[in-house]
Design a protein around this motif. Sequence first.
Motif, PDB file in Angstrom:
ATOM      1  N   MET A  53      -8.207   4.469  11.831  1.00  0.00           N
ATOM      2  CA  MET A  53      -8.672   3.151  11.397  1.00  0.00           C
ATOM      3  C   MET A  53      -9.571   3.237  10.161  1.00  0.00           C
ATOM      4  SD  MET A  53      -8.769   1.558  15.241  1.00  0.00           S
ATOM      5  CE  MET A  53     -10.086   0.444  15.162  1.00  0.00           C
ATOM      6  N   ARG A  54      -9.848   4.480   9.728  1.00  0.00           N
ATOM      7  CA  ARG A  54     -10.583   4.672   8.466  1.00  0.00           C
ATOM      8  C   ARG A  54      -9.834   5.647   7.563  1.00  0.00           C
ATOM      9  NH1 ARG A  54     -16.598   3.956   8.172  1.00  0.00           N
ATOM     10  NH2 ARG A  54     -17.205   2.745   9.983  1.00  0.00           N
ATOM     11  N   ASP A  55      -8.554   5.773   7.762  1.00  0.00           N
ATOM     12  CA  ASP A  55      -7.780   6.747   7.003  1.00  0.00           C
ATOM     13  C   ASP A  55      -7.440   6.180   5.607  1.00  0.00           C
ATOM     14  OD1 ASP A  55      -5.860   8.431   5.969  1.00  0.00           O
ATOM     15  OD2 ASP A  55      -4.785   8.684   7.867  1.00  0.00           O
ATOM     16  N   PRO A  56      -7.836   6.885   4.517  1.00  0.00           N
ATOM     17  CA  PRO A  56      -7.562   6.351   3.173  1.00  0.00           C
ATOM     18  C   PRO A  56      -6.064   6.228   2.881  1.00  0.00           C
ATOM     19  CG  PRO A  56      -8.549   8.547   3.062  1.00  0.00           C
ATOM     20  CD  PRO A  56      -8.585   8.129   4.499  1.00  0.00           C
ATOM     21  N   ALA A  57      -5.229   6.963   3.637  1.00  0.00           N
ATOM     22  CA  ALA A  57      -3.784   6.827   3.416  1.00  0.00           C
ATOM     23  C   ALA A  57      -3.276   5.508   3.993  1.00  0.00           C
ATOM     24  CB  ALA A  57      -3.057   7.998   4.091  1.00  0.00           C
ATOM     25  N   VAL A  58      -4.059   4.903   4.869  1.00  0.00           N
ATOM     26  CA  VAL A  58      -3.632   3.651   5.508  1.00  0.00           C
ATOM     27  C   VAL A  58      -4.415   2.470   4.922  1.00  0.00           C
ATOM     28  CG1 VAL A  58      -3.422   2.439   7.717  1.00  0.00           C
ATOM     29  CG2 VAL A  58      -3.207   4.929   7.640  1.00  0.00           C
ATOM     30  N   TYR A  59      -5.721   2.661   4.726  1.00  0.00           N
ATOM     31  CA  TYR A  59      -6.597   1.586   4.256  1.00  0.00           C
ATOM     32  C   TYR A  59      -7.248   1.984   2.934  1.00  0.00           C
ATOM     33  CZ  TYR A  59      -6.158  -0.321   8.963  1.00  0.00           C
ATOM     34  OH  TYR A  59      -5.667  -0.837  10.134  1.00  0.00           O
ATOM     35  N   GLU A  60      -6.993   1.174   1.922  1.00  0.00           N
ATOM     36  CA  GLU A  60      -7.617   1.440   0.626  1.00  0.00           C
ATOM     37  C   GLU A  60      -9.136   1.243   0.769  1.00  0.00           C
ATOM     38  OE1 GLU A  60      -5.829  -1.100  -2.315  1.00  0.00           O
ATOM     39  OE2 GLU A  60      -7.396  -0.579  -3.768  1.00  0.00           O
ATOM     40  N   ASN A  61      -9.883   2.117   0.163  1.00  0.00           N
ATOM     41  CA  ASN A  61     -11.337   2.019   0.236  1.00  0.00           C
ATOM     42  C   ASN A  61     -11.781   1.836   1.695  1.00  0.00           C
ATOM     43  OD1 ASN A  61     -13.747   2.065  -0.977  1.00  0.00           O
ATOM     44  ND2 ASN A  61     -13.401   0.262  -2.281  1.00  0.00           N
ATOM     45  N   PRO A  62     -11.462   2.777   2.559  1.00  0.00           N
ATOM     46  CA  PRO A  62     -11.528   2.527   4.007  1.00  0.00           C
ATOM     47  C   PRO A  62     -12.917   2.290   4.579  1.00  0.00           C
ATOM     48  CG  PRO A  62     -11.147   4.858   3.588  1.00  0.00           C
ATOM     49  CD  PRO A  62     -11.060   4.158   2.258  1.00  0.00           C
ATOM     50  N   ASP A  63     -13.970   2.764   3.909  1.00  0.00           N
ATOM     51  CA  ASP A  63     -15.296   2.597   4.497  1.00  0.00           C
ATOM     52  C   ASP A  63     -15.973   1.295   4.070  1.00  0.00           C
ATOM     53  OD1 ASP A  63     -15.056   4.975   5.859  1.00  0.00           O
ATOM     54  OD2 ASP A  63     -15.782   6.153   4.154  1.00  0.00           O
ATOM     55  N   LYS A  64     -15.276   0.529   3.250  1.00  0.00           N
ATOM     56  CA  LYS A  64     -15.874  -0.728   2.766  1.00  0.00           C
ATOM     57  C   LYS A  64     -15.421  -1.904   3.644  1.00  0.00           C
ATOM     58  CE  LYS A  64     -16.263  -3.510  -1.471  1.00  0.00           C
ATOM     59  NZ  LYS A  64     -16.416  -4.713  -0.705  1.00  0.00           N
ATOM     60  N   TRP A  65     -16.379  -2.759   4.020  1.00  0.00           N
ATOM     61  CA  TRP A  65     -16.037  -3.980   4.769  1.00  0.00           C
ATOM     62  C   TRP A  65     -15.437  -4.980   3.794  1.00  0.00           C
ATOM     63  CZ3 TRP A  65     -17.332  -9.225   4.966  1.00  0.00           C
ATOM     64  CH2 TRP A  65     -17.053  -9.902   6.159  1.00  0.00           C
ATOM     65  N   ASP A  66     -14.221  -5.390   4.037  1.00  0.00           N
ATOM     66  CA  ASP A  66     -13.493  -6.258   3.108  1.00  0.00           C
ATOM     67  C   ASP A  66     -12.910  -7.417   3.916  1.00  0.00           C
ATOM     68  OD1 ASP A  66     -11.598  -7.434   1.504  1.00  0.00           O
ATOM     69  OD2 ASP A  66     -10.567  -5.574   0.969  1.00  0.00           O
ATOM     70  N   ALA A  67     -13.563  -8.597   3.816  1.00  0.00           N
ATOM     71  CA  ALA A  67     -13.204  -9.738   4.684  1.00  0.00           C
ATOM     72  C   ALA A  67     -11.724 -10.075   4.626  1.00  0.00           C
ATOM     73  CB  ALA A  67     -14.042 -10.951   4.291  1.00  0.00           C
ATOM     74  N   ALA A  68     -11.115  -9.985   3.446  1.00  0.00           N
ATOM     75  CA  ALA A  68      -9.735 -10.484   3.272  1.00  0.00           C
ATOM     76  C   ALA A  68      -8.681  -9.403   3.474  1.00  0.00           C
ATOM     77  CB  ALA A  68      -9.601 -11.109   1.881  1.00  0.00           C
ATOM     78  N   ARG A  69      -9.077  -8.216   3.908  1.00  0.00           N
ATOM     79  CA  ARG A  69      -8.120  -7.099   4.015  1.00  0.00           C
ATOM     80  C   ARG A  69      -6.884  -7.487   4.860  1.00  0.00           C
ATOM     81  NH1 ARG A  69      -8.969  -1.642   3.353  1.00  0.00           N
ATOM     82  NH2 ARG A  69     -11.243  -1.764   3.433  1.00  0.00           N
TER      83      ARG A  69
END
Length: 533
Positions: free
Chosen positions: A420-436
């Motif tokens: 759920m924090r993998d950069p291959a899955v989520y861009e900029n994974p450690d940043k809270w991004d409301a619209a992700r």
Amino acid sequence: MNASSDHLGTRQDGSQWAVLMAQSPLSILIAAVVIAAVTYTWVSSTSATKGLPNINPPGFFSSVEAKKLFMISGWNLIAQARKLYPGQALRVMTQMGERIILPHELIEEVRNERRMNFPHGLVEDGGFGGMVPGFKPLSILDQNDIFQTVSKRHLTKIPAAMSKALCDEAEFIIPKVFGDSSDWHEMASSPAVHEIVTKVATRVFLGKEFCRNDNWIRVTEGYTESWALGSSELHLWPRPLLMLIQWVLPWCRAAMAQAKEARQMLEPVIAERQKMIQAAVSAGHDIPKFDDAIEWLEEEAARRGLACDAAMVVNFQLVLTMVAIHTTSDLLQQFMVDLAQNPESVQQIRQEVIEQLQAGGLSKESLHKMPLLDSAIKETQRLKPIQFLLMRRRAQEDIQFSNGLYLKKGTRTWMDTSRMRDPAVYENPDKWDAARFLRLRSQPDRANEGHLVSVSSDHFGFGYGIHACPGRFFAVHELKVIVCHLLVKYEWKLAPGTDVKPLYLGETSFANPGTKLLFRRREEAEYDFGSSA
Ligand code: HEM
């Protein structure tokens, strides 16, 4: 006479043992604890998984230090091990004994694998398999899915009357907790949010009388706390000693007293209902309907031909509080903290909420038309799920997985949440991004994954597969109702210097219980909820 040889070849008969015990009962007790601990550790470690990386091996005589290490820094241990051993299964000594952390590549095999059971392991871990009377209520989670069936049947589609009850209670309790002042005032967020969620959910589970009964709230809340603290403490003792130790530990005794008190409060209600039903039947009238969690359970028990006695009702209510309230209030608290740190998102979400409320009132349909709110809560749960180890399972038989991993019957597993924090899955994974997740919804092949109630292999904050949380539809509806009230009526921000770092303890990750927020009532309320409270 009973006789035996000691290691020096001298003989000791039964009377000498009796003298020794009388002289030094403490040393005998300590020896018994050590022997039991070593035996338990040895027996509970299965040979099939012995070759896996062991990230906090127990000591030769005792696993207590390894267990404590996991309790204090399990999060770091797992995070480091994931980097060292990517894609591998790991052995970890938790406070509940050895667990295998499965690699993410097995998630699709695990999710619908009936031989990998959820409630059985949970009841063994949290309810000590029924051995500890104070924690017996948990066993209801492993009684032929009755708890799960009631949750699915009554908490998936939220009827308008249930939605209205949630809204009315939110309208009643929120100003009592956060006040009416338009000046900034500081509050500890955890107890405030907890009170709101508890009372709003209890309005649905047991009606107005119980949700405003401070005694009921105190007892059920107290029970959850006694269970959480008591079970953590009990896990440090070898299983064979639990029958004794539970009578000494204050949390275990408190749990028993609280369960008894809860029963004393519910029994008259159950008896009164029986009388009303009998009177209606004798008079040829329609049977009165109560539409609350007592009735849901009674109906499900009747469907199965089971007797639903007071003990069953009490167990159900106590466990409902445990699984439904703490989880929801934790997510709400973390969400409020995330919003406080991202004021530009607050404006956008508030605007979306107000537009929909003005167009259609606080209805299920309006809540469905708030995709940014939905996405933002899902983002909070991605970064801080309720546990950083999820999908707890117990192998009910020996199982061989496609990657060669072999689990013996009884092996306990978890899935770590690094995906759920993998950069291959989520861009900029450690940043809270409301619209992700709003953006994910616009990808035609993945639109469904973007919804807060959807579970997937990339976001399993509500679990995944056959054991995915059946209460999530209710929890999400309740959360959104409360957040709508908060956004329309209040502003909040972080109190200076407050600590917002989540608290990692064992496998759990809680919103920081010490966080303080500043609140004030908004001058203009663009929408009047106008409920009857
Ligand atoms: C934000 C709130 C909640 C969160 C984060 C949450 C989370 C979870 C998780 C992670 C699981 C394990 C799923 C798996 O291992 O695949 C679970 C299971 C479960 N949850 Fe929830 N939950 C929440 C609210 C609720 C509510 C309101 C209920 C009300 C009844 C509920 C009832 C259950 C039950 C009965 C199970 C066991 C499912 C089974 O045995 O198959 N949860 N929940």
